[in-house]
Design a protein around this motif. Structure first.
Motif, mmCIF file in Angstrom:
data_model
loop_
_atom_site.group_PDB
_atom_site.id
_atom_site.type_symbol
_atom_site.label_atom_id
_atom_site.label_comp_id
_atom_site.label_asym_id
_atom_site.label_seq_id
_atom_site.Cartn_x
_atom_site.Cartn_y
_atom_site.Cartn_z
ATOM 1 N N LYS A 202 12.420 -0.542 -37.573
ATOM 2 C CA LYS A 202 11.792 -1.318 -36.498
ATOM 3 C C LYS A 202 12.014 -2.816 -36.657
ATOM 4 C CE LYS A 202 8.349 1.708 -34.599
ATOM 5 N NZ LYS A 202 7.031 1.687 -33.975
ATOM 6 N N ASN A 203 12.474 -3.230 -37.816
ATOM 7 C CA ASN A 203 12.820 -4.634 -38.039
ATOM 8 C C ASN A 203 14.197 -4.872 -37.432
ATOM 9 O OD1 ASN A 203 13.733 -7.103 -38.991
ATOM 10 N ND2 ASN A 203 13.289 -6.672 -41.138
ATOM 11 N N PRO A 204 14.295 -5.660 -36.349
ATOM 12 C CA PRO A 204 15.594 -5.859 -35.711
ATOM 13 C C PRO A 204 16.597 -6.617 -36.584
ATOM 14 C CG PRO A 204 13.932 -7.246 -34.677
ATOM 15 C CD PRO A 204 13.224 -6.371 -35.670
ATOM 16 N N ASN A 205 16.123 -7.264 -37.623
ATOM 17 C CA ASN A 205 16.999 -8.010 -38.527
ATOM 18 C C ASN A 205 17.168 -7.320 -39.877
ATOM 19 O OD1 ASN A 205 17.309 -10.215 -36.652
ATOM 20 N ND2 ASN A 205 15.207 -10.752 -37.149
ATOM 21 N N LEU A 206 16.935 -6.028 -39.920
ATOM 22 C CA LEU A 206 17.028 -5.267 -41.163
ATOM 23 C C LEU A 206 18.425 -5.381 -41.759
ATOM 24 C CD1 LEU A 206 15.509 -3.300 -43.050
ATOM 25 C CD2 LEU A 206 16.473 -1.442 -41.680
ATOM 26 N N ARG A 207 18.458 -5.627 -43.065
ATOM 27 C CA ARG A 207 19.737 -5.771 -43.764
ATOM 28 C C ARG A 207 19.855 -4.732 -44.866
ATOM 29 N NH1 ARG A 207 20.704 -11.238 -46.015
ATOM 30 N NH2 ARG A 207 18.749 -10.779 -47.030
ATOM 31 N N LEU A 208 21.069 -4.395 -45.166
ATOM 32 C CA LEU A 208 21.379 -3.415 -46.206
ATOM 33 C C LEU A 208 20.703 -3.774 -47.519
ATOM 34 C CD1 LEU A 208 23.221 -0.967 -47.078
ATOM 35 C CD2 LEU A 208 24.915 -2.668 -47.690
ATOM 36 N N ILE A 209 20.741 -5.026 -47.891
ATOM 37 C CA ILE A 209 20.178 -5.459 -49.176
ATOM 38 C C ILE A 209 18.671 -5.183 -49.245
ATOM 39 C CG2 ILE A 209 19.803 -7.875 -48.513
ATOM 40 C CD1 ILE A 209 20.718 -8.594 -51.409
ATOM 41 N N GLU A 210 17.960 -5.336 -48.148
ATOM 42 C CA GLU A 210 16.512 -5.080 -48.128
ATOM 43 C C GLU A 210 16.208 -3.608 -48.371
ATOM 44 O OE1 GLU A 210 14.899 -6.601 -44.425
ATOM 45 O OE2 GLU A 210 16.262 -8.300 -44.565
ATOM 46 N N VAL A 211 16.975 -2.741 -47.729
ATOM 47 C CA VAL A 211 16.758 -1.306 -47.901
ATOM 48 C C VAL A 211 17.138 -0.898 -49.322
ATOM 49 C CG1 VAL A 211 17.355 0.998 -47.061
ATOM 50 C CG2 VAL A 211 17.132 -0.894 -45.442
ATOM 51 N N ALA A 212 18.231 -1.430 -49.820
ATOM 52 C CA ALA A 212 18.671 -1.109 -51.189
ATOM 53 C C ALA A 212 17.591 -1.497 -52.191
ATOM 54 C CB ALA A 212 19.987 -1.826 -51.498
ATOM 55 N N GLU A 213 17.043 -2.687 -52.042
ATOM 56 C CA GLU A 213 15.982 -3.131 -52.949
ATOM 57 C C GLU A 213 14.760 -2.227 -52.848
ATOM 58 O OE1 GLU A 213 15.345 -7.222 -51.863
ATOM 59 O OE2 GLU A 213 17.103 -7.910 -53.002
ATOM 60 N N SER A 214 14.462 -1.741 -51.656
ATOM 61 C CA SER A 214 13.283 -0.878 -51.455
ATOM 62 C C SER A 214 13.398 0.448 -52.188
ATOM 63 C CB SER A 214 13.061 -0.608 -49.970
ATOM 64 O OG SER A 214 12.741 -1.798 -49.299
ATOM 65 N N ILE A 215 14.621 0.957 -52.363
ATOM 66 C CA ILE A 215 14.764 2.220 -53.092
ATOM 67 C C ILE A 215 15.341 2.019 -54.492
ATOM 68 C CG2 ILE A 215 14.878 3.669 -51.033
ATOM 69 C CD1 ILE A 215 17.892 3.930 -51.485
ATOM 70 N N GLY A 216 15.537 0.760 -54.880
ATOM 71 C CA GLY A 216 15.951 0.455 -56.246
ATOM 72 C C GLY A 216 17.402 0.723 -56.561
ATOM 73 N N VAL A 217 18.282 0.457 -55.602
ATOM 74 C CA VAL A 217 19.712 0.628 -55.834
ATOM 75 C C VAL A 217 20.441 -0.641 -55.379
ATOM 76 C CG1 VAL A 217 19.618 3.146 -55.577
ATOM 77 C CG2 VAL A 217 20.136 1.725 -53.574
ATOM 78 N N THR A 218 21.717 -0.724 -55.699
ATOM 79 C CA THR A 218 22.500 -1.878 -55.254
ATOM 80 C C THR A 218 22.933 -1.672 -53.800
ATOM 81 O OG1 THR A 218 24.645 -0.954 -55.889
ATOM 82 C CG2 THR A 218 23.423 -2.206 -57.589
ATOM 83 N N PRO A 219 23.187 -2.754 -53.084
ATOM 84 C CA PRO A 219 23.682 -2.624 -51.706
ATOM 85 C C PRO A 219 24.999 -1.834 -51.629
ATOM 86 C CG PRO A 219 22.938 -4.859 -52.095
ATOM 87 C CD PRO A 219 22.911 -4.156 -53.427
ATOM 88 N N HIS A 220 25.894 -2.072 -52.587
ATOM 89 C CA HIS A 220 27.161 -1.333 -52.591
ATOM 90 C C HIS A 220 26.917 0.172 -52.720
ATOM 91 C CE1 HIS A 220 31.302 -0.238 -53.399
ATOM 92 N NE2 HIS A 220 30.841 0.470 -54.417
#
Length: 131
Positions: A39-57
C-alpha cells in the motif's frame, strides 16, 4: 566461459537452495499480506529486504526464481488483488481512489497494471461483476 551477446552470463549456475527459498518466500508472502507493505506507493526493494532480514540482491533473486517476475511486478500483483477486494466490497471510492487505496501512485499505473494482470480494465471489471 558462458557468453551471451558478447558478455558473461551473470551467476550462470547460482540458484537459491529450495528449503531456504521456500522459507523466505513464505516470510515474504506473510509480510506482504499481513503488513500490507504494497500500500506504500513508494515501496522499495531495500525496505522489503530489510523487513525480512535479507539483502536486496537476494530478495530480487528470490522473487525472480520463485515467481518468475520482477519485484515491481510482484508488488503490483498484490496491489491489483487489493483493488479487486475494494471493488468487490462495493466501497464508495472512485476508480482513481481504488487505485490510490491499493497503493498505486497514479491513475495511469493503476489502469495499466490492472489490465495487464486481470486482462480487463477496472471499469469493465466492475461492469462484468455488476458491483
Amino acid at each position: 566461459m558462458n557468453v551471451l551477446f558478447g558478455s558473461k552470463i551473470k551467476y550462470p549456475q547460482k540458484k537459491i537452495g529450495f528449503q531456504k527459498s521456500l522459507s523466505d518466500a513464505s516470510k515474504l508472502q506473510n509480510l506482504m499480506s499481513t503488513e500490507m507493505l504494497f500500500k506504500n506507493p513508494n515501496l522499495r526493494l531495500i525496505e522489503v529486504a530489510e523487513s525480512i532480514g535479507v539483502t536486496p540482491h537476494y530478495l530480487s533473486q528470490l522473487i525472480n526464481e520463485t515467481y518468475g517476475i520482477s519485484f515491481s511486478q510482484f508488488v503490483n500483483e498484490f496491489r491489483v488483488r487489493e483493488a479487486v477486494k475494494i471493488i468487490e466490497n462495493n466501497t464508495n471510492y472512485s476508480l482513481e481512489g481504488v487505485g490510490y487505496e491499493a497503493g498505486f501512485n497514479s491513475k495511469s499505473n493503476f489502469y495499466h497494471y490492472f489490465k495487464k494482470i486481470m486482462g480487463t480494465t477496472p471499469k469493465d471489471f466492475i461492469r462484468r461483476a455488476n458491483v
